[in-house]
Design a protein around this motif. Structure first.
Motif, PDB file in Angstrom:
ATOM      1  N   ILE A  36       0.833  -1.201   0.000  1.00  0.00           N
ATOM      2  CA  ILE A  36       0.000   0.000   0.000  1.00  0.00           C
ATOM      3  C   ILE A  36       0.866   1.248   0.000  1.00  0.00           C
ATOM      4  O   ILE A  36       0.608   2.216  -0.730  1.00  0.00           O
ATOM      5  N   SER A  37       1.923   1.236   0.813  1.00  0.00           N
ATOM      6  CA  SER A  37       2.835   2.381   0.875  1.00  0.00           C
ATOM      7  C   SER A  37       3.483   2.635  -0.474  1.00  0.00           C
ATOM      8  O   SER A  37       3.616   3.784  -0.915  1.00  0.00           O
ATOM      9  N   ASP A  38       3.878   1.564  -1.161  1.00  0.00           N
ATOM     10  CA  ASP A  38       4.554   1.702  -2.458  1.00  0.00           C
ATOM     11  C   ASP A  38       3.635   2.294  -3.516  1.00  0.00           C
ATOM     12  O   ASP A  38       4.037   3.199  -4.267  1.00  0.00           O
ATOM     13  N   ILE A  39       2.405   1.791  -3.619  1.00  0.00           N
ATOM     14  CA  ILE A  39       1.530   2.296  -4.683  1.00  0.00           C
ATOM     15  C   ILE A  39       1.109   3.737  -4.411  1.00  0.00           C
ATOM     16  O   ILE A  39       0.929   4.534  -5.347  1.00  0.00           O
ATOM     17  N   LYS A  40       0.949   4.095  -3.132  1.00  0.00           N
ATOM     18  CA  LYS A  40       0.642   5.486  -2.811  1.00  0.00           C
ATOM     19  C   LYS A  40       1.804   6.389  -3.214  1.00  0.00           C
ATOM     20  O   LYS A  40       1.602   7.496  -3.739  1.00  0.00           O
ATOM     21  N   ALA A  41       3.034   5.924  -2.958  1.00  0.00           N
ATOM     22  CA  ALA A  41       4.216   6.707  -3.303  1.00  0.00           C
ATOM     23  C   ALA A  41       4.330   6.896  -4.808  1.00  0.00           C
ATOM     24  O   ALA A  41       4.707   7.966  -5.291  1.00  0.00           O
ATOM     25  N   ILE A  42       3.983   5.853  -5.570  1.00  0.00           N
ATOM     26  CA  ILE A  42       4.044   5.942  -7.032  1.00  0.00           C
ATOM     27  C   ILE A  42       3.080   7.005  -7.543  1.00  0.00           C
ATOM     28  O   ILE A  42       3.439   7.865  -8.360  1.00  0.00           O
ATOM     29  N   TYR A  51       1.620   9.476  -5.830  1.00  0.00           N
ATOM     30  CA  TYR A  51       1.978  10.802  -5.339  1.00  0.00           C
ATOM     31  C   TYR A  51       3.127  11.388  -6.148  1.00  0.00           C
ATOM     32  O   TYR A  51       3.093  12.561  -6.539  1.00  0.00           O
ATOM     33  N   THR A  52       4.147  10.575  -6.416  1.00  0.00           N
ATOM     34  CA  THR A  52       5.295  11.058  -7.180  1.00  0.00           C
ATOM     35  C   THR A  52       4.879  11.480  -8.583  1.00  0.00           C
ATOM     36  O   THR A  52       5.332  12.498  -9.106  1.00  0.00           O
ATOM     37  N   ALA A  53       4.012  10.691  -9.204  1.00  0.00           N
ATOM     38  CA  ALA A  53       3.545  11.028 -10.548  1.00  0.00           C
ATOM     39  C   ALA A  53       2.794  12.349 -10.560  1.00  0.00           C
ATOM     40  O   ALA A  53       2.993  13.199 -11.441  1.00  0.00           O
ATOM     41  N   LYS A  54       1.906  12.533  -9.580  1.00  0.00           N
ATOM     42  CA  LYS A  54       1.161  13.792  -9.505  1.00  0.00           C
ATOM     43  C   LYS A  54       2.104  14.960  -9.242  1.00  0.00           C
ATOM     44  O   LYS A  54       1.939  16.054  -9.805  1.00  0.00           O
ATOM     45  N   GLN A  55       3.070  14.741  -8.376  1.00  0.00           N
ATOM     46  CA  GLN A  55       4.031  15.791  -8.061  1.00  0.00           C
ATOM     47  C   GLN A  55       4.821  16.189  -9.302  1.00  0.00           C
ATOM     48  O   GLN A  55       5.026  17.373  -9.581  1.00  0.00           O
ATOM     49  N   LYS A  56       5.277  15.192 -10.071  1.00  0.00           N
ATOM     50  CA  LYS A  56       6.047  15.472 -11.277  1.00  0.00           C
ATOM     51  C   LYS A  56       5.183  16.147 -12.337  1.00  0.00           C
ATOM     52  O   LYS A  56       5.656  17.014 -13.079  1.00  0.00           O
ATOM     53  N   ALA A  57       3.906  15.758 -12.429  1.00  0.00           N
ATOM     54  CA  ALA A  57       3.015  16.394 -13.393  1.00  0.00           C
ATOM     55  C   ALA A  57       2.827  17.866 -13.062  1.00  0.00           C
ATOM     56  O   ALA A  57       2.840  18.733 -13.941  1.00  0.00           O
ATOM     57  N   TYR A  58       2.654  18.152 -11.784  1.00  0.00           N
ATOM     58  CA  TYR A  58       2.500  19.536 -11.339  1.00  0.00           C
ATOM     59  C   TYR A  58       3.766  20.324 -11.651  1.00  0.00           C
ATOM     60  O   TYR A  58       3.726  21.433 -12.179  1.00  0.00           O
ATOM     61  N   GLN A  59       4.912  19.732 -11.312  1.00  0.00           N
ATOM     62  CA  GLN A  59       6.188  20.405 -11.528  1.00  0.00           C
ATOM     63  C   GLN A  59       6.431  20.659 -13.011  1.00  0.00           C
ATOM     64  O   GLN A  59       6.933  21.715 -13.405  1.00  0.00           O
ATOM     65  N   ALA A  60       6.052  19.688 -13.854  1.00  0.00           N
ATOM     66  CA  ALA A  60       6.227  19.850 -15.294  1.00  0.00           C
ATOM     67  C   ALA A  60       5.386  21.001 -15.821  1.00  0.00           C
ATOM     68  O   ALA A  60       5.838  21.814 -16.637  1.00  0.00           O
ATOM     69  N   ALA A  61       4.124  21.073 -15.361  1.00  0.00           N
ATOM     70  CA  ALA A  61       3.251  22.163 -15.798  1.00  0.00           C
ATOM     71  C   ALA A  61       3.821  23.505 -15.377  1.00  0.00           C
ATOM     72  O   ALA A  61       3.842  24.468 -16.154  1.00  0.00           O
ATOM     73  N   ASP A  62       4.294  23.589 -14.134  1.00  0.00           N
ATOM     74  CA  ASP A  62       4.900  24.826 -13.648  1.00  0.00           C
ATOM     75  C   ASP A  62       6.107  25.212 -14.484  1.00  0.00           C
ATOM     76  O   ASP A  62       6.275  26.359 -14.900  1.00  0.00           O
TER      77      ASP A  62
END
Length: 240
Positions: A19-25, A27-38
């Motif tokens: 559960i911890s691993d899939i949440k991290a995956i 979260y990281t994807a959303k974080q990178k998507a946000y950062q890319a848009a910025d």
């Protein structure tokens, strides 16, 4: 919702790690998507500002010609991409370029997204930006949003503005943290504080801005990013 969460309370170690691993995956994807848009929004705004300046330099009556260029750009971008490209906004892009001509836009973008352009023409010029024949010395941070730069542009002193830029990037400040620190004269207070006591000022700042740093990557909740990506600003995308 609470009853649904309870079933994760008594997981064995292996399932808990899963559960911890899939949440991290995710979260990281959303974080990178946000950062890319910025990152691309900032790069685009800087480049538009640069292109406006270049076009203005072609006109003889620069004030009148400059106004026409802004209006022409606003009409073309609005027709193609919708709202978000008013004359006022484009003048802000122009101001952004003039205030941050030293940003090495190309290096930051290619370093993060080089794989996106392997079979395409380079997004930006290969040579670094120069000012008065001198190579610029600071790369574009990859963790600051357009909102950060809009706030930084209101800092008139260049040394102070550059300091806030570096600190915001190094310390990964949210926009609200940056805004509060500028408003509270954090830069000047640190300068006026004896070096032996500066840690107290830093600790106070971190304590007072702790809530501002929580969950700083809220992708679609940021209306500026949503507008840049062309998402509708109806209730489906609002923070509520």
């Amino acid at each position: 919702m609470k009853s649904e969460l309870k079933k994760y309370d008594n997981l064995n170690a292996d399932d808990a790690q899963f559960i911890s691993d899939i949440k991290a995956i995710v979260y990281t994807a959303k974080q990178k998507a946000y950062q890319a848009a910025d990152l691309f929004q900032v790069a685009a705004n800087w480049l538009v500002g640069k292109r406006i300046i270049e076009q203005e330099q072609h006109g003889r009556e620069r004030a009148e010609y400059g106004k026409r260029i802004i209006e022409l750009a606003s009409e073309a971008l609005t027709a193609e991409y919708g709202k978000g490209y008013s004359a006022t906004t484009l003048r802000n892009f122009r101001k952004f370029y003039l205030a941050f001509r030293g940003l090495q836009i190309q290096q930051a973008v290619v370093a993060e997204f080089k794989s996106c352009f392997l079979n395409q023409q380079p997004l930006l010029a290969e040579s670094p930006t120069t000012i008065s024949g001198k190579e610029c010395v600071y790369p574009m941070p990859n963790n600051l949003s357009w909102m950060h730069y809009e706030r930084l542009m209101r800092v008139k002193n260049e040394d102070e503005r550059d300091w806030y830029l570096r600190e915001a990037s190094t310390e990964n400040w949210s926009y609200r943290t940056l805004d509060r620190n500028i408003g509270s004269q954090y830069y000047h207070r640190l300068l006026q504080t004896p070096e032996s006591k500066r840690g107290e000022v830093v600790d106070e700042m971190q304590r007072l801005t702790a809530d501002y740093q929580k969950d700083r990557h809220k992708f679609l909740r940021n209306p500026v990013v949503a507008e840049f990506l062309g998402f509708s600003q109806d209730a489906a995308y609002s923070e509520t």
